[in-house]
Design a protein around this motif. Structure first.
Motif, short mmCIF file in Angstrom:
data_model
loop_
_atom_site.label_atom_id
_atom_site.label_comp_id
_atom_site.label_asym_id
_atom_site.label_seq_id
_atom_site.Cartn_x
_atom_site.Cartn_y
_atom_site.Cartn_z
N ASN A 65 0.81 -1.22 0.00
CA ASN A 65 0.00 0.00 0.00
C ASN A 65 0.85 1.28 0.00
O ASN A 65 1.41 1.63 -1.03
N GLU A 66 0.97 1.97 1.14
CA GLU A 66 1.70 3.25 1.17
C GLU A 66 3.20 3.06 1.28
O GLU A 66 3.95 4.05 1.24
N VAL A 67 3.67 1.81 1.42
CA VAL A 67 5.12 1.57 1.45
C VAL A 67 5.64 1.63 0.02
O VAL A 67 5.16 0.92 -0.87
N VAL A 68 6.62 2.51 -0.20
CA VAL A 68 7.15 2.76 -1.54
C VAL A 68 8.12 1.66 -1.95
O VAL A 68 8.08 1.14 -3.06
N CYS A 69 9.05 1.33 -1.05
CA CYS A 69 10.07 0.33 -1.36
C CYS A 69 10.76 -0.11 -0.08
O CYS A 69 10.57 0.50 0.99
N HIS A 70 11.54 -1.18 -0.20
CA HIS A 70 12.40 -1.70 0.89
C HIS A 70 11.62 -2.17 2.10
O HIS A 70 12.16 -2.21 3.21
N GLY A 71 10.35 -2.56 1.90
CA GLY A 71 9.58 -3.14 2.99
C GLY A 71 10.21 -4.46 3.45
O GLY A 71 10.60 -5.29 2.62
N ILE A 72 10.32 -4.64 4.76
CA ILE A 72 10.94 -5.83 5.34
C ILE A 72 9.87 -6.88 5.62
O ILE A 72 8.93 -6.61 6.39
N LEU A 123 -3.62 3.36 -10.40
CA LEU A 123 -2.22 3.66 -10.05
C LEU A 123 -1.29 2.55 -10.54
O LEU A 123 -0.24 2.81 -11.13
N VAL A 124 -1.68 1.31 -10.30
CA VAL A 124 -0.87 0.17 -10.73
C VAL A 124 -0.76 0.15 -12.25
O VAL A 124 0.32 -0.07 -12.81
N GLN A 125 -1.87 0.42 -12.93
CA GLN A 125 -1.86 0.42 -14.40
C GLN A 125 -0.92 1.48 -14.96
O GLN A 125 -0.10 1.20 -15.86
N VAL A 126 -1.01 2.68 -14.43
CA VAL A 126 -0.18 3.78 -14.94
C VAL A 126 1.30 3.51 -14.66
O VAL A 126 2.17 3.79 -15.49
N THR A 127 1.60 2.93 -13.50
CA THR A 127 2.98 2.60 -13.18
C THR A 127 3.54 1.56 -14.14
O THR A 127 4.65 1.70 -14.66
N PHE A 128 2.75 0.53 -14.38
CA PHE A 128 3.14 -0.53 -15.32
C PHE A 128 3.35 0.06 -16.72
O PHE A 128 4.37 -0.19 -17.37
N ASP A 129 2.39 0.87 -17.17
CA ASP A 129 2.49 1.46 -18.51
C ASP A 129 3.70 2.39 -18.62
O ASP A 129 4.37 2.44 -19.66
N SER A 130 4.01 3.11 -17.54
CA SER A 130 5.14 4.06 -17.60
C SER A 130 6.46 3.32 -17.80
O SER A 130 7.35 3.81 -18.50
N LEU A 131 6.58 2.12 -17.21
CA LEU A 131 7.80 1.33 -17.39
C LEU A 131 7.99 0.97 -18.85
O LEU A 131 9.08 1.15 -19.42
N PHE A 132 6.93 0.50 -19.50
CA PHE A 132 7.07 0.07 -20.89
C PHE A 132 7.17 1.25 -21.86
O PHE A 132 7.83 1.15 -22.90
N LEU A 133 6.55 2.38 -21.51
CA LEU A 133 6.75 3.58 -22.33
C LEU A 133 8.23 3.97 -22.32
O LEU A 133 8.79 4.35 -23.36
N LYS A 163 -0.49 8.05 1.12
CA LYS A 163 -1.28 7.56 -0.01
C LYS A 163 -0.55 6.39 -0.68
O LYS A 163 0.63 6.13 -0.41
N LEU A 164 -1.25 5.72 -1.56
CA LEU A 164 -0.72 4.49 -2.17
C LEU A 164 0.49 4.75 -3.06
O LEU A 164 0.64 5.82 -3.64
N SER A 165 1.33 3.71 -3.18
CA SER A 165 2.48 3.73 -4.09
C SER A 165 2.55 2.40 -4.82
O SER A 165 2.19 1.35 -4.27
N ALA A 166 3.00 2.45 -6.07
CA ALA A 166 3.18 1.22 -6.86
C ALA A 166 4.51 1.27 -7.59
O ALA A 166 5.07 2.35 -7.82
N GLN A 167 5.02 0.09 -7.96
CA GLN A 167 6.30 0.02 -8.66
C GLN A 167 6.33 -1.22 -9.55
O GLN A 167 5.77 -2.27 -9.21
N PHE A 168 6.99 -1.07 -10.70
CA PHE A 168 7.36 -2.21 -11.55
C PHE A 168 8.82 -2.02 -11.96
O PHE A 168 9.28 -0.89 -12.14
N GLU A 169 9.51 -3.15 -12.14
CA GLU A 169 10.93 -3.09 -12.48
C GLU A 169 11.30 -4.24 -13.41
O GLU A 169 10.86 -5.37 -13.22
N HIS A 170 12.12 -3.92 -14.39
CA HIS A 170 12.76 -4.94 -15.23
C HIS A 170 14.24 -4.65 -15.36
O HIS A 170 14.68 -3.50 -15.24
N THR A 171 15.01 -5.73 -15.57
CA THR A 171 16.41 -5.60 -15.95
C THR A 171 16.49 -5.56 -17.47
O THR A 171 15.89 -6.40 -18.15
N ILE A 172 17.22 -4.59 -18.00
CA ILE A 172 17.28 -4.32 -19.44
C ILE A 172 18.73 -4.44 -19.92
O ILE A 172 19.63 -3.89 -19.30
#
Length: 263
Positions: free
Chosen positions: A75-82, A125-135, A231-240
């Motif tokens: 949810n509101e955790v951006v990254c590095h959640g343990i 939010l998840v959709q836009v994050t995903f789309d931004s990675l591929f854009l 507020k919510l945060s989403a992320q997608f990542e690929h190695t290129i």
């Protein structure tokens, strides 16, 4: 960051592919488990056991003191959640970030999962994050500058009202977890001088927030990063891998969302 950009020779590209493909295979293995009722520690244990049983190493375990084999951010955790005893609930969005070391080479990726039926705000939010990675991936070619990645993601996300996290970025990867160049997801002065040449391997990993781009690190654990406004945060990542033909996505999964996917 190592301080210099690494260009891998073609005979090394296969090592990058193998490490990244194992990491993608691990992500596919996790899919059926990431659902309501499971704890993040249970997911962490699955990551650890699968990686070790294949003779590989979870890169985050012990990295700069990080205590677990993956990062899980809800949810509101951006990254590095343990990972801990927190249980996933219906309506959550949860990012699982995994990195594997395979024969000394790194593969790195993350996905945001929708747990059951989520709010329309969360889904978008998840959709836009995903789309931004591929854009961003589709915008680059051999000789592109890193700033082009930041421009594409920032322009797309901010036009739709989302905050683009600035404190954390993508990075070079390969024989080391983090090398130059840094890959900011917004336009940073100076990143126009970093060129993406054939043989360079790096991650693109946009983090978008439903509200402000600003984040706060949890001082109690030194790792967990949350949105400043909760507020919510989403992320997608690929190695290129940049090749002479263009960017090759090394961490594409067989069972996960493909380019153009609608959540």
């Amino acid at each position: 960051m190592s301080g210099k950009q690494v260009i891998y020779k073609p005979f090394e590209w296969e090592r990058l592919r193998i490490a990244s493909q194992f990491n993608a295979q691990l992500m596919d293995h996790l899919r059926s488990f990431v659902k309501a009722g499971i704890s993040t520690e249970e997911i962490n244990q699955i990551v650890h056991d699968y990686t070790v049983s294949h003779g590989h190493t979870p890169a985050t375990l012990g990295y700069m003191g990080f205590p677990k084999s993956c990062c899980i951010s809800i949810n509101e955790v951006v990254c590095h959640g343990i990972p801990d005893e927190t249980v996933l609930n219906e309506g959550d969005i949860v990012n699982v970030d995994i990195t594997s070391i395979v024969d000394g080479w790194y593969g790195d990726q993350s996905e945001t999962f929708l747990i059951g039926h989520v709010s329309e705000e969360a889904r978008k939010l998840v959709q836009v994050t995903f789309d931004s990675l591929f854009l961003a991936i589709n915008a680059i070619r051999p000789g592109s500058s890193v700033i082009e990645i930041g421009e594409v993601i920032y322009n797309y996300a901010t036009e739709l009202g989302y905050g683009v996290v600035r404190q954390y970025q993508g990075h070079g990867i390969g024989r080391e977890f983090h090398t130059d160049p840094g890959i900011p997801h917004y336009p940073v002065s100076g990143s126009e001088r970093d060129l993406l040449m054939p043989g360079m391997c790096f991650t693109i990993e946009p983090m978008l927030n439903a509200g402000t781009w600003k984040t706060v690190e949890d001082r109690s654990d030194g790792w967990t990063v949350r949105t400043k406004d909760n507020k919510l945060s989403a992320q997608f990542e690929h190695t290129i891998l940049m090749t002479e033909e263009g960017p090759e996505i090394l961490t594409l999964t067989e069972k996960g969302p493909q380019p153009g996917h609608q959540f």
